[in-house]
Design a protein around this motif. Structure first.
Motif, PDB file in Angstrom:
ATOM      1  N   PHE A  66      89.653  30.944  59.631  1.00 26.89           N
ATOM      2  CA  PHE A  66      88.495  31.715  59.176  1.00 26.89           C
ATOM      3  C   PHE A  66      88.027  31.100  58.244  1.00 26.89           C
ATOM      4  N   LEU A 122      80.561  36.502  62.311  1.00 28.47           N
ATOM      5  CA  LEU A 122      81.607  35.306  63.006  1.00 28.47           C
ATOM      6  C   LEU A 122      82.017  36.264  63.765  1.00 28.47           C
ATOM      7  N   MET A 124      85.341  34.730  65.912  1.00 28.76           N
ATOM      8  CA  MET A 124      86.218  34.080  66.313  1.00 28.76           C
ATOM      9  C   MET A 124      87.547  34.054  66.990  1.00 28.76           C
ATOM     10  N   THR A 139      84.809  30.225  68.918  1.00 26.52           N
ATOM     11  CA  THR A 139      84.016  30.462  67.305  1.00 26.52           C
ATOM     12  C   THR A 139      83.243  30.870  67.371  1.00 26.52           C
ATOM     13  N   ASN A 141      79.534  32.266  66.757  1.00 25.34           N
ATOM     14  CA  ASN A 141      78.244  31.965  65.619  1.00 25.34           C
ATOM     15  C   ASN A 141      77.483  33.355  66.272  1.00 25.34           C
TER      16      ASN A 141
END
Length: 185
Positions: A66, A122, A124, A139, A141
């Protein structure tokens, strides 16, 4: 949602139907597969990465990834992790994974080196695959606040269905290795 082959058929995953494969539009690194929502600026990136030091606890590994992404996004000093959790192996399809982690965070990112920044949430997922010294990152977004001066600012019709956390969790849980030769062994 429909199945998508990745990395030349070495993996399969279930992705939202309303997606564009960005490799058709632009060059994508060989270790990534990138898909974008056609109307919302959301994206899903599946990435094969060198494993973070196996001596580190897994929750440190996902935080490291991250933070590395925040640095790459120019948001090293403008990001935060909101939530971290371990995903039980019973909830993922990838048998080769030693563990699976999920983190939610925010980063304030300037797109295309613009002066203004957009707030991106985000999500993840990290699948740690020790036998291949690989971390697989997924990930999602999700821009949650786009500055009016950003090139990404545009009106999204209210009829458009945005991707959500459940979509990402389906992607994370559905990833399967089909051909281990991708790891060069």
């Amino acid at each position: 949602m429909s199945e998508q082959l990745l990395f030349g058929g070495a993996f399969s995953v279930v992705l939202p139907d309303n997606r564009d494969d960005l490799s058709v539009i632009r060059q994508i690194p060989d270790n990534q597969e990138v898909f974008a929502h056609p109307q919302t600026d959301q994206s899903i990136i599946i990435e094969l990465m060198e494993a973070v030091d196996s001596q580190e606890p897994d929750e440190v590994a996902i935080k490291t990834h991250f933070d590395d992404l925040a640095t790459a996004n120019g948001a090293a000093n403008d990001s935060r992790v909101i939530h971290t959790e371990q995903v039980m192996k019973d909830n993922i399809a990838m048998e080769e994974a030693d563990s699976c982690w999920y983190v939610i965070g925010e980063q304030n990112i300037a797109k295309f080196n613009e002066a203004v920044k957009n707030t991106v949430e985000l999500h993840m997922g990290l699948l740690r695959v020790g036998r291949y010294s690989t971390d697989i990152l997924i990930t999602f977004n999700d821009p949650i606040n786009i500055d009016v001066a950003s090139s990404s600012h545009h009106a999204v019709p209210t009829s458009v269905t945005r991707w959500n956390t459940d979509d990402l969790k389906r992607v994370l849980s559905s990833l399967k290795l089909k051909d281990p030769s991708i790891f060069g062994l």
